[in-house]
Design a protein around this motif. Sequence first.
Motif, PDB file in Angstrom:
ATOM      1  N   ILE A 220       1.208  -1.281  -0.069  1.00 54.61           N
ATOM      2  CA  ILE A 220      -0.387  -0.179  -0.080  1.00 54.61           C
ATOM      3  C   ILE A 220       0.650   1.175   0.169  1.00 54.61           C
ATOM      4  O   ILE A 220       1.857   1.302   0.926  1.00 54.61           O
ATOM      5  CB  ILE A 220      -0.808   0.236   0.966  1.00 54.61           C
ATOM      6  N   ILE A 221       0.888   2.154  -0.926  1.00 49.88           N
ATOM      7  CA  ILE A 221       1.336   3.295  -0.920  1.00 49.88           C
ATOM      8  C   ILE A 221       0.198   4.533  -0.515  1.00 49.88           C
ATOM      9  O   ILE A 221      -0.378   5.007  -1.096  1.00 49.88           O
ATOM     10  CB  ILE A 221       1.877   3.051  -2.261  1.00 49.88           C
ATOM     11  N   ARG A 222       1.409   5.311   0.672  1.00 57.42           N
ATOM     12  CA  ARG A 222       0.765   6.251   1.217  1.00 57.42           C
ATOM     13  C   ARG A 222       0.961   8.341   0.253  1.00 57.42           C
ATOM     14  O   ARG A 222       2.013   8.388   0.586  1.00 57.42           O
ATOM     15  CB  ARG A 222       0.528   6.429   2.663  1.00 57.42           C
ATOM     16  N   LEU A 223       0.016   8.695   0.270  1.00 54.19           N
ATOM     17  CA  LEU A 223       0.590   9.681   0.032  1.00 54.19           C
ATOM     18  C   LEU A 223      -0.312  10.927   0.772  1.00 54.19           C
ATOM     19  O   LEU A 223      -1.237  10.781   0.871  1.00 54.19           O
ATOM     20  CB  LEU A 223      -0.220  10.482  -1.312  1.00 54.19           C
ATOM     21  N   LEU A 224       0.601  11.504   1.664  1.00 57.86           N
ATOM     22  CA  LEU A 224      -0.079  12.415   2.552  1.00 57.86           C
ATOM     23  C   LEU A 224      -0.008  14.121   1.412  1.00 57.86           C
ATOM     24  O   LEU A 224       1.628  14.386   1.838  1.00 57.86           O
ATOM     25  CB  LEU A 224       0.672  12.638   3.728  1.00 57.86           C
ATOM     26  N   VAL A 225      -0.887  14.442   1.580  1.00 55.61           N
ATOM     27  CA  VAL A 225      -1.010  15.792   0.916  1.00 55.61           C
ATOM     28  C   VAL A 225      -0.657  17.196   1.543  1.00 55.61           C
ATOM     29  O   VAL A 225      -1.085  16.799   2.467  1.00 55.61           O
ATOM     30  CB  VAL A 225      -2.522  16.053   0.388  1.00 55.61           C
ATOM     31  N   LEU A 226       0.905  17.627   1.421  1.00 59.16           N
ATOM     32  CA  LEU A 226       0.871  18.867   2.779  1.00 59.16           C
ATOM     33  C   LEU A 226       0.540  20.036   1.938  1.00 59.16           C
ATOM     34  O   LEU A 226       0.268  19.921   0.138  1.00 59.16           O
ATOM     35  CB  LEU A 226       2.910  18.731   2.187  1.00 59.16           C
ATOM     36  N   PRO A 227       0.586  20.774   3.054  1.00 60.36           N
ATOM     37  CA  PRO A 227       0.021  22.587   1.876  1.00 60.36           C
ATOM     38  C   PRO A 227       0.908  23.037   0.926  1.00 60.36           C
ATOM     39  O   PRO A 227       2.764  22.324   0.588  1.00 60.36           O
ATOM     40  CB  PRO A 227      -0.195  23.655   3.093  1.00 60.36           C
ATOM     41  N   PRO A 266       5.988  29.251   7.758  1.00 61.98           N
ATOM     42  CA  PRO A 266       4.684  29.296   6.856  1.00 61.98           C
ATOM     43  C   PRO A 266       4.435  28.419   5.687  1.00 61.98           C
ATOM     44  O   PRO A 266       5.126  27.654   5.364  1.00 61.98           O
ATOM     45  CB  PRO A 266       5.398  30.803   6.295  1.00 61.98           C
ATOM     46  N   VAL A 267       3.691  28.601   5.234  1.00 59.85           N
ATOM     47  CA  VAL A 267       2.761  27.259   4.419  1.00 59.85           C
ATOM     48  C   VAL A 267       2.648  25.923   5.083  1.00 59.85           C
ATOM     49  O   VAL A 267       1.203  25.943   5.124  1.00 59.85           O
ATOM     50  CB  VAL A 267       4.026  26.759   2.874  1.00 59.85           C
ATOM     51  N   LEU A 268       3.238  25.705   5.823  1.00 61.08           N
ATOM     52  CA  LEU A 268       3.324  24.428   7.043  1.00 61.08           C
ATOM     53  C   LEU A 268       2.139  24.206   7.899  1.00 61.08           C
ATOM     54  O   LEU A 268       1.908  23.675   8.545  1.00 61.08           O
ATOM     55  CB  LEU A 268       4.248  23.371   6.698  1.00 61.08           C
ATOM     56  N   ASP A 269       2.046  25.926   8.297  1.00 59.67           N
ATOM     57  CA  ASP A 269       1.591  26.411   9.481  1.00 59.67           C
ATOM     58  C   ASP A 269      -0.288  26.095   9.388  1.00 59.67           C
ATOM     59  O   ASP A 269      -1.286  27.460   9.868  1.00 59.67           O
ATOM     60  CB  ASP A 269       1.531  27.863   9.533  1.00 59.67           C
ATOM     61  N   ARG A 270      -0.704  25.748   8.578  1.00 58.36           N
ATOM     62  CA  ARG A 270      -2.148  25.634   8.016  1.00 58.36           C
ATOM     63  C   ARG A 270      -2.425  24.293   7.646  1.00 58.36           C
ATOM     64  O   ARG A 270      -1.732  23.488   7.255  1.00 58.36           O
ATOM     65  CB  ARG A 270      -2.912  26.273   6.733  1.00 58.36           C
ATOM     66  N   ARG A 271      -3.663  23.806   7.689  1.00 56.42           N
ATOM     67  CA  ARG A 271      -4.424  22.493   6.850  1.00 56.42           C
ATOM     68  C   ARG A 271      -3.976  22.693   5.509  1.00 56.42           C
ATOM     69  O   ARG A 271      -4.334  23.691   5.352  1.00 56.42           O
ATOM     70  CB  ARG A 271      -5.794  21.669   7.417  1.00 56.42           C
ATOM     71  N   ILE A 272      -4.456  21.382   4.980  1.00 57.50           N
ATOM     72  CA  ILE A 272      -4.599  21.550   3.410  1.00 57.50           C
ATOM     73  C   ILE A 272      -6.080  22.153   2.941  1.00 57.50           C
ATOM     74  O   ILE A 272      -7.460  22.153   4.006  1.00 57.50           O
ATOM     75  CB  ILE A 272      -4.154  20.645   2.357  1.00 57.50           C
ATOM     76  N   THR A 273      -6.327  22.806   1.630  1.00 57.83           N
ATOM     77  CA  THR A 273      -7.662  23.494   0.869  1.00 57.83           C
ATOM     78  C   THR A 273      -8.152  21.880   0.833  1.00 57.83           C
ATOM     79  O   THR A 273      -7.699  20.953  -0.047  1.00 57.83           O
ATOM     80  CB  THR A 273      -7.553  24.412   0.647  1.00 57.83           C
ATOM     81  N   ARG A 274      -9.532  22.119   0.273  1.00 51.97           N
ATOM     82  CA  ARG A 274      -9.688  21.261  -0.248  1.00 51.97           C
ATOM     83  C   ARG A 274      -9.859  20.842  -2.152  1.00 51.97           C
ATOM     84  O   ARG A 274      -9.473  19.886  -1.974  1.00 51.97           O
ATOM     85  CB  ARG A 274     -11.684  21.613  -0.393  1.00 51.97           C
ATOM     86  N   ARG A 275      -9.433  22.752  -2.484  1.00 54.89           N
ATOM     87  CA  ARG A 275      -8.363  22.465  -3.905  1.00 54.89           C
ATOM     88  C   ARG A 275      -6.996  21.575  -3.688  1.00 54.89           C
ATOM     89  O   ARG A 275      -7.251  20.817  -5.056  1.00 54.89           O
ATOM     90  CB  ARG A 275      -8.200  23.262  -4.196  1.00 54.89           C
ATOM     91  N   GLU A 276      -6.194  21.337  -2.845  1.00 55.43           N
ATOM     92  CA  GLU A 276      -5.543  21.019  -2.671  1.00 55.43           C
ATOM     93  C   GLU A 276      -5.597  19.218  -2.409  1.00 55.43           C
ATOM     94  O   GLU A 276      -4.922  19.553  -3.340  1.00 55.43           O
ATOM     95  CB  GLU A 276      -4.300  21.615  -1.628  1.00 55.43           C
ATOM     96  N   TYR A 277      -6.381  19.130  -2.274  1.00 56.37           N
ATOM     97  CA  TYR A 277      -6.753  17.541  -1.603  1.00 56.37           C
ATOM     98  C   TYR A 277      -6.578  16.897  -2.703  1.00 56.37           C
ATOM     99  O   TYR A 277      -7.473  16.063  -3.912  1.00 56.37           O
ATOM    100  CB  TYR A 277      -7.348  17.704  -0.856  1.00 56.37           C
ATOM    101  N   ASP A 278      -8.205  18.048  -3.670  1.00 56.54           N
ATOM    102  CA  ASP A 278      -9.283  17.587  -5.056  1.00 56.54           C
ATOM    103  C   ASP A 278      -7.946  16.995  -6.374  1.00 56.54           C
ATOM    104  O   ASP A 278      -8.004  16.275  -6.833  1.00 56.54           O
ATOM    105  CB  ASP A 278     -10.021  18.005  -5.239  1.00 56.54           C
ATOM    106  N   ARG A 279      -6.615  18.078  -6.253  1.00 55.21           N
ATOM    107  CA  ARG A 279      -6.382  17.662  -7.210  1.00 55.21           C
ATOM    108  C   ARG A 279      -5.404  16.394  -7.164  1.00 55.21           C
ATOM    109  O   ARG A 279      -5.139  16.038  -8.368  1.00 55.21           O
ATOM    110  CB  ARG A 279      -5.096  19.139  -7.284  1.00 55.21           C
TER     111      ARG A 279
END
Length: 314
Positions: A220-227, A266-279
């Motif tokens: 199983i290959i995991r991909l953690l989406v980062l901001p 900066p950048v990492l100090d937030r959760r990802i957005t819906r758009r970032e995940y859906d992409r």
Amino acid sequence: MDISSKLTAIEKALPLLREHGSRCSLCARKCLVDRSAAEGHCRAGTGPVVYTYGPHHGEEPPVSGENGSGTVFFSFCGMDCVYCQNHKFSRTGAGENASPERLAGMALELQEKGCHNINLVSPTHFLPAIVHALGIAYSKGLELPVVYNSGGYDSPEVISLLKGIVDIYLLDMRYSDDGNAVRYSSAPGYTRISRQNLIEMYSQTGQLRITDGTASGGLIIRLLVLPGDIAGCGDTLEFISAALGTEVHLSIMSQYTPLFKARDIPVLDRRITRREYDRVVDKAELLGFVNGWTQPFFGDPEKGLLGTDLALGN
């Protein structure tokens, strides 16, 4: 499961793993230090430290199953992720000092509790003792598959020694850009190394195999989406598609939380957005991936365990 073959593989690998551990080259960092003096980058000695162990229900559905994955969380780590969710023990080494005999006892206890597998989380730096423990456990009646749960920064030579010992690889492919790997995880050469490990792991276990609802072998290959696309998941998906095809099982994770040092970056100090995940999900679908799991997005009313939303099929 052929226990005899397991024991043979362990007997063959153990002296070579001990050799790697003597002047440590277990992870890709290859510090080449005396680990008995805890001189390496990971700060770990030679004896395993277990922060906690028990049935865990938060893994991918066929890994957790109904009764949970028999998860063993090891302290210390060869990577230095600034957003590490386990920093309380990956950085401090908190936990129980565990001999191979004690580790074997933990595995047998997890089997007694009905767990579906023995899930070794961040095991790389303690591999000689862990493999020794598995030999003891299988000799005493362990019958569960072994899950190797890794951030991908293992020595490829060491991974090659685990053939016939590890049944299921859970590989977290964190970056496709070495600059970001160094900047956020202090992991030079990460991209090449994790991809080399991916190919070796797949060559050993092949596609994920599910028996009666639970995983019995495979990858199983995991991909953690980062901001901010720091992980470069699109490039990683293109590599996976070209190297292994599109039938491998993916786990695309939305769970990133700005923990540890990330709160002040900066950048990492937030959760990802819906758009970032859906992409990332759209990219996987565009490339033709058909197996795996997406994760409910933070804030969605259906938020739950990994894999409750099966947009990529099963």
